[in-house]
Design a protein around this motif. Structure first.
Motif, short mmCIF file in Angstrom:
data_model
loop_
_atom_site.label_atom_id
_atom_site.label_comp_id
_atom_site.label_asym_id
_atom_site.label_seq_id
_atom_site.Cartn_x
_atom_site.Cartn_y
_atom_site.Cartn_z
N PRO A 48 0.81 -1.22 0.00
CA PRO A 48 0.00 0.00 0.00
C PRO A 48 0.84 1.27 0.00
O PRO A 48 0.49 2.25 -0.66
N HIS A 49 1.96 1.26 0.70
CA HIS A 49 2.85 2.42 0.72
C HIS A 49 3.41 2.69 -0.68
O HIS A 49 3.51 3.84 -1.11
N THR A 50 3.76 1.61 -1.35
CA THR A 50 4.29 1.74 -2.70
C THR A 50 3.24 2.31 -3.65
O THR A 50 3.53 3.20 -4.45
N LEU A 51 2.01 1.82 -3.53
CA LEU A 51 0.95 2.31 -4.40
C LEU A 51 0.63 3.78 -4.13
O LEU A 51 0.35 4.53 -5.05
N VAL A 52 0.70 4.20 -2.87
CA VAL A 52 0.47 5.61 -2.54
C VAL A 52 1.58 6.48 -3.14
O VAL A 52 1.32 7.54 -3.71
N LEU A 53 2.82 6.02 -3.02
CA LEU A 53 3.94 6.78 -3.60
C LEU A 53 3.81 6.90 -5.12
O LEU A 53 3.96 7.99 -5.68
N LEU A 54 3.50 5.80 -5.77
CA LEU A 54 3.38 5.83 -7.23
C LEU A 54 2.15 6.62 -7.68
O LEU A 54 2.20 7.35 -8.68
N GLY A 55 1.05 6.51 -6.95
CA GLY A 55 -0.14 7.29 -7.29
C GLY A 55 0.08 8.78 -7.10
O GLY A 55 -0.32 9.60 -7.94
N GLY A 56 0.73 9.16 -6.00
CA GLY A 56 1.04 10.57 -5.77
C GLY A 56 1.99 11.11 -6.83
O GLY A 56 1.84 12.24 -7.30
N LEU B 114 1.10 14.23 -9.39
CA LEU B 114 1.96 15.40 -9.49
C LEU B 114 2.51 15.57 -10.91
O LEU B 114 2.60 16.69 -11.42
N ALA B 115 2.85 14.46 -11.56
CA ALA B 115 3.34 14.54 -12.94
C ALA B 115 2.24 15.04 -13.88
O ALA B 115 2.51 15.81 -14.80
N PHE B 116 0.99 14.64 -13.63
CA PHE B 116 -0.13 15.11 -14.44
C PHE B 116 -0.31 16.62 -14.30
O PHE B 116 -0.48 17.33 -15.29
N VAL B 117 -0.25 17.12 -13.07
CA VAL B 117 -0.39 18.56 -12.83
C VAL B 117 0.76 19.32 -13.49
O VAL B 117 0.56 20.37 -14.11
N ALA B 118 1.97 18.79 -13.38
CA ALA B 118 3.13 19.44 -14.00
C ALA B 118 3.00 19.46 -15.52
O ALA B 118 3.30 20.47 -16.16
N ALA C 193 9.74 17.89 -9.80
CA ALA C 193 10.72 17.41 -8.82
C ALA C 193 10.03 16.58 -7.74
O ALA C 193 10.55 15.52 -7.34
N LEU C 194 8.87 17.02 -7.28
CA LEU C 194 8.14 16.24 -6.28
C LEU C 194 7.68 14.90 -6.84
O LEU C 194 7.68 13.88 -6.13
N ALA C 195 7.29 14.88 -8.12
CA ALA C 195 6.89 13.62 -8.75
C ALA C 195 8.08 12.65 -8.78
O ALA C 195 7.92 11.45 -8.52
N LEU C 196 9.26 13.16 -9.07
CA LEU C 196 10.45 12.31 -9.04
C LEU C 196 10.79 11.85 -7.63
O LEU C 196 11.17 10.70 -7.41
N LEU C 197 10.64 12.76 -6.66
CA LEU C 197 10.94 12.39 -5.28
C LEU C 197 10.01 11.30 -4.75
O LEU C 197 10.40 10.52 -3.89
N LEU C 198 8.81 11.25 -5.24
CA LEU C 198 7.89 10.19 -4.85
C LEU C 198 8.02 8.96 -5.74
O LEU C 198 7.89 7.83 -5.27
N GLY C 199 8.27 9.16 -7.02
CA GLY C 199 8.30 8.06 -7.97
C GLY C 199 9.50 7.16 -7.85
O GLY C 199 9.38 5.93 -7.95
N VAL C 200 10.67 7.72 -7.62
CA VAL C 200 11.89 6.91 -7.55
C VAL C 200 11.84 5.94 -6.36
O VAL C 200 12.06 4.74 -6.54
#
Length: 137
Positions: free
Chosen positions: A16-24, A28-32, A118-125
């Protein structure tokens, strides 16, 4: 077999933590992407200030503008200490011709889209790293 491995290793706890990170990261990438679209292919038109709205940061202007297709839309400016226009005055608007609802009132900077990227990368990686760990790579 894979589910027994996940349960035995304890890595299923982190799914679930992984899915939250990838969803967030995806959100963020969509908004960017939408913000970069206005800056990259935006069309400048003149709209009319129709209303003011008050926020804790100041006064924001609501602008009605017309897209090239003839449809009318409204856009909200960033709050400022003093309104950038009076009601009925013309205001410049930059909108994305592919999605005319996606619009901003100038001045338009690149800080917000880069911050969201940058936030999308910080959550996605970390999310991808955790997913790789969970799958057993």
């Amino acid at each position: 077999m894979a589910s027994a491995y996940l349960a035995a290793s304890g890595s299923a706890y982190f799914l679930p933590h992984t899915l939250v990170l990838l969803g967030g990261s995806g959100a963020l990438a969509f908004v960017a992407q939408r913000a970069f679209a206005v800056r990259g292919r935006g069309v400048r038109v003149t709209g009319v200030c129709v209303r003011h709205t008050f926020a804790k940061d100041g006064v924001a202007v609501i602008v009605r503008y017309e897209a090239a297709s003839g449809e009318k839309f409204t856009c909200l400016s960033r709050p400022q200490a003093v309104a950038c226009a009076r009601i009925g005055e013309p205001v410049d608007v930059v909108y994305d011709p592919r999605r005319p609802k996606n619009a901003e009132v100038p001045p338009i900077g690149y800080g917000m889209p880069f911050m969201f990227s940058a936030l999308a990368l910080l959550l996605g990686v970390p999310g991808l790293g955790m997913l790789y760990w969970i799958v057993g790579g």
